[in-house]
Design a protein around this motif. Structure first.
Motif, PDB file in Angstrom:
ATOM      1  N   HIS A 174       3.772   1.231  -4.429  1.00 54.24           N
ATOM      2  CA  HIS A 174       4.874   1.884  -5.135  1.00 54.24           C
ATOM      3  C   HIS A 174       4.528   2.162  -6.601  1.00 54.24           C
ATOM      4  O   HIS A 174       5.406   2.517  -7.381  1.00 54.24           O
ATOM      5  CB  HIS A 174       6.165   1.091  -5.017  1.00 54.24           C
ATOM      6  N   GLY A 175       3.269   2.017  -6.954  1.00 50.39           N
ATOM      7  CA  GLY A 175       2.811   2.526  -8.242  1.00 50.39           C
ATOM      8  C   GLY A 175       2.695   1.526  -9.367  1.00 50.39           C
ATOM      9  O   GLY A 175       2.320   1.896 -10.483  1.00 50.39           O
ATOM     10  N   VAL A 176       2.992   0.269  -9.111  1.00 48.30           N
ATOM     11  CA  VAL A 176       2.918  -0.735 -10.180  1.00 48.30           C
ATOM     12  C   VAL A 176       1.517  -1.338 -10.201  1.00 48.30           C
ATOM     13  O   VAL A 176       0.992  -1.739  -9.165  1.00 48.30           O
ATOM     14  CB  VAL A 176       3.979  -1.830  -9.977  1.00 48.30           C
ATOM     15  N   LYS A 177       0.962  -1.408 -11.409  1.00 53.05           N
ATOM     16  CA  LYS A 177      -0.415  -1.893 -11.572  1.00 53.05           C
ATOM     17  C   LYS A 177      -0.416  -3.384 -11.884  1.00 53.05           C
ATOM     18  O   LYS A 177       0.357  -3.840 -12.732  1.00 53.05           O
ATOM     19  CB  LYS A 177      -1.079  -1.118 -12.715  1.00 53.05           C
ATOM     20  N   MET A 227       8.715  -3.164  -0.812  1.00 48.52           N
ATOM     21  CA  MET A 227       7.689  -3.184  -1.868  1.00 48.52           C
ATOM     22  C   MET A 227       6.843  -4.449  -1.812  1.00 48.52           C
ATOM     23  O   MET A 227       5.662  -4.440  -2.141  1.00 48.52           O
ATOM     24  CB  MET A 227       8.357  -3.037  -3.236  1.00 48.52           C
TER      25      MET A 227
END
Lengths: 81, 748
Positions: B411-414, B339
């Protein structure tokens, strides 16, 4: 209905589904609801994983509020040093 | 903040624990001494992989001065304890790691333990324990462990994240994926790629693991130890011992370095069980060689990676395959490495596959930003190659691709407010970036990301009758956090920082705290301290209101005083001391406790510049200059932030140039000591220059983000890139030791 993305290795527990819709006010309740339909999956989702809810990482499953448009996914857990 | 401007935050007071530490008065793990205390020692496996056929302890038990001998059968069987704890930690693995049950899985694995009148007697008793082993084939590296015919370490192990149901040594497969990597690579203007390896490295803490226990007649245990997480020690040890957590009181000592290496248990259950059997207090201290042989290093890794970019330098795709050695039990940080690997860059198409592989070596443990320095070594090396390929300045290339607030990681974290771009600009504009380089010299740049953590913390503030404040927390101070916590408390109260005493509680004197780790203490425990201080200030205003016969809302708090203005222009004040002195008459003790689960730990970013000089004949590297730039959010104590940055750089330089666990063909470590395992010393390093960038974290009352880990992420690649610049050929194997560098130069 919040959308829960099921990790590939646990899809067998979720009847092969990659995505499950869950109606729950928060993440903790959502996992409970998932587990009611797919016994054992909540425990498996917690092991070695962190959870991402609408773009925010949470190191463990807590009562994070969910909206009907919420998207929940699981990623590898991160240990600090 | 309560006052109009910070008068403590941002200053550099002497740390509260400093005098005791420099005068030798601080008590560390090995320093406790209780009446009648015995000394404990551990018998360790001489095999990397073997079945324990039998253990005969009768001669050891019969030796004069021996009071207890334990083996795996003296702890609850694995099926008697829960498999996982609430955080998903595999307790069976932890239990088997602290004391072998029927088999040994690495050279140095604990097999038995003895408590005796002296360490010498305990050592003599160990020699009398007869263990019959049936040696088994060992796997000593990940490629061997992944082979189809590899000996299997754990018959029940299956690949988490995989689809095969066969026994395997691959404990987990992780995947970070976004977009269409294949198509993006096919249509890119430029592709760079490489294969990289890193060695297992030690955290380099000076204080060895140590623990002491005494058991009351009522079964209550006092367990003293050096740890980053007393509550973790309590909960995990209780599980392994089959005891209620309430029966264990864990008191953390001062800690002589941790860096992640003290986030699990080794000696603690053994010393408790020995104390129970002996009915005497017992102390255990690892020798240095035991620290190396039997506790967790950062993992060895191999990586294949590639980047695709447009001709003008926009990175369009990134792909990597990471293989990490977990040691004897599952749990390397390969997922976190995946990540973090390309997190500094806004890339549409990403695919990072990771494999967590068990081998017959000690179980790895956390080390600052676990996994991230390793994967950043590969990613940032390729960024450097890409800049060369395109003829771009390496910092400008990074600025062109840097993530900003609002960008979303693969992985989708802003991202919220972040400071990568600021660190790059400060680095680019530094005069150090333009220092002329001579023959044999080179310059390298690298950036790094770390997520940081929040998690659970508790803090109590008590006001003493003299108006001083005590703050009690439960997160051991491994990097100067006591000072930063006291400074935030002082800032809130409006008093001198040395009128605040920061105290570390134990598991029965303070509410639950997650471990010190994830760069979380100044952030999360700091939030609890600030909130507790604000509650106390509400009490102080209320007491002043009682004295003056007014409503609390009419009283304001500033500069350590309650004050009240009147319509007639009269101005009344009461100092903290005055209110505290009379607290018994106005409502009782002034005290507040806050427990919280902190969210919103902002990620940390750093950019480093390293200048080296290479002696091509010797293959040696001298670090000429080094600059670390890092976003601290808000530096509560800039001196200790700089210390974290310098420490991270120094450890990363060691990782890049010198440090390496060396194993013989039987899986025994060849260099289990600081003479042969060489960490950088002062004479190896120049002064590490620092520049703190402050992009406040909106989730913390002072804007703090963790600073303890990200500083170790860039150095591996910064050093490698500098060497590449100096010698014209890319180092891909760490450490870049003289023999490796000589071979690289000769093959040029």
């Amino acid at each position: 209905m919040a959308t829960v993305e099921i990790p590939q290795d646990l899809r067998e527990m979720a009847a092969g589904r990659a995505v499950v819709e869950v109606s729950a006010p928060h993440l903790l309740a959502a996992l409970g609801e998932l587990d009611r339909h797919h016994p054992g999956i909540a425990q498996s989702l917690r092991q070695g994983r962190s959870v991402v809810v609408d773009g925010t990482m949470h190191p463990r499953v807590t009562a994070v509020p969910l909206e009907p448009s919420s998207v929940v996914s699981f990623v590898a857990s991160v240990a600090g040093g | 903040m309560t006052g109009t401007s910070a008068r403590t935050v941002g200053t550099r007071p002497i740390r509260h624990d400093g005098v005791d530490k420099v005068t030798g008065r601080a008590t560390f793990g090995a320093d406790v001494d209780w009446p009648g205390m015995l000394q404990g020692r551990v018998l360790r496996s001489p095999h990397a992989h073997a079945r324990i056929v039998s253990i005969d302890t009768s001669d050891a038990v019969g030796l004069d001065g021996v009071h207890a001998v334990i083996t795996g059968t003296d702890l609850p069987a694995l099926d008697e304890i829960p498999r996982f704890d609430a955080n998903g930690v595999n307790l069976h693995d932890v239990a088997e790691n602290v004391l072998a049950r029927g088999r040994v899985l690495y050279h140095g694995h604990a097999v038995a333990a003895v408590a005796a009148d002296s360490a010498a007697i305990a050592e003599a008793a160990l020699a009398l324990i007869e263990v019959t082993y049936e040696p088994l084939p060992a796997v000593l590296d990940a490629p061997s462990a992944m082979a189809a015919d590899a000996p299997i370490l754990h018959g029940a192990l299956r690949t988490r994240g995989g689809s095969d149901d066969a026994p395997t040594n691959v404990a987990a497969r992780t995947l970070v994926e976004r977009g269409d990597v294949t198509s993006a690579f096919a249509s890119a203007d430029v592709v760079v790629s490489g294969s990289f390896t890193t060695a297992a490295v030690h955290q380099g803490y000076i204080e060895p693991h140590a623990a002491a226990a005494r058991v009351g007649e009522d079964g209550q245990v006092i367990l003293w130890c050096t740890t980053q997480g007393p509550f973790m020690v309590r909960d995990t040890s209780a599980a392994v011992l089959g005891k209620p957590t309430g029966d264990l009181r864990v008191i953390p000592s001062e800690i002589g370095g941790g860096f992640g290496g003290k986030t699990t248990i080794y000696l603690e259950p053994l010393v408790v069980r020995l104390a129970e059997v002996a009915r005497r207090p017992v102390r255990m201290v690892m020798r240095r060689d035991e620290v190396f042989r039997a506790t967790g290093p950062a993992p060895a890794a191999s990586m294949e990676a590639r980047l695709a970019a447009t001709a003008d330098g926009r990175v369009v795709a990134a792909e990597a395959r990471l293989v990490f050695e977990a040691g004897a039990f599952a749990g390397s940080p390969v997922g976190a490495a995946g990540m973090a690997m390309f997190a500094p860059y806004d890339i549409d198409h990403v695919r990072v596959e990771g494999f967590d592989v068990v081998v017959n070596k000690p179980k790895v443990a956390a080390y600052r930003a676990p996994g991230a320095p390793i994967s950043a070594f590969a990613a940032e090396s390729l960024l450097d190659d890409l800049a060369r390929e395109l003829g771009l300045d390496p910092i400008e290339l990074r600025l062109l691709n840097a993530v900003d607030e609002g960008d979303v990681m693969a992985h989708g974290v802003k991202y919220e407010a972040i400071g990568l771009r600021e660190t790059l600009r400060v680095a680019r504009d530094s005069p150090r970036y333009r220092e002329p380089l001579g023959p044999g010299q080179g310059r390298g740049v690298a950036s790094g990301y770390w997520s940081n953590a929040g998690l659970q913390s508790t803090a109590t503030m008590n006001i003493s009758a003299d108006g001083s404040a005590v703050i009690v927390t439960g997160t051991p101070d491994i990097g100067g956090s006591r000072a930063s916590l006291a400074m935030m408390a002082a800032e809130e109260l409006g008093i001198d920082v040395h009128r605040v005493r920061p105290v570390l509680g134990d598991t029965q004197t303070i509410g639950f705290n997650d471990q010190t780790g994830g760069s979380r203490v100044t952030y999360a425990t700091g939030m609890a301290v600030v909130e507790a201080a604000r509650k106390v200030i509400e009490q102080l205003r209320g007491r002043a209101a009682i004295v003056w016969g007014v409503e609390t809302e009419e009283v304001i708090w500033e500069d350590g005083h309650a004050s009240l203005g009147s319509a007639a222009g009269e101005h009344r004040t009461l100092s903290l001391e005055e209110i505290a002195r009379d607290a018994g008459s106005t409502g009782g003790p002034l005290s507040a406790t806050v427990s919280l689960d902190a969210k919103g730990a902002g990620p940390g970013f750093a950019t480093h510049i390293c200048d080296v000089e290479v002696d091509e004949d010797l293959g040696s590297v001298r670090i000429l200059r080094y600059l670390a730039v890092q976003d601290a959010g808000r530096a509560i104590h800039p001196g200790y932030v700089e210390g974290q940055m310098q420490g991270g750089a120094a450890q990363g330089i060691g990782w890049a140039l010198n440090e390496e666990y060396l194993w013989d063909e039987d899986g025994q470590m060849d260099n289990p000591g600081f003479l042969d395992y060489r960490i950088p010393v002062a004479s190896d390093l120049p002064a590490i220059a620092t520049e703190i960038v402050e992009v406040p974290n909106p989730h913390h009352p002072y804007g703090v983000r963790g600073v303890g880990e990200v500083g170790i992420v860039p150095p591996l690649a910064a050093v490698a890139n500098a060497i590449r610049d100096a010698v014209g050929v890319r180092p891909t194997q760490l450490p870049i030791s003289p023999p490796r560098l000589r071979a690289l130069i000769e093959g040029r």
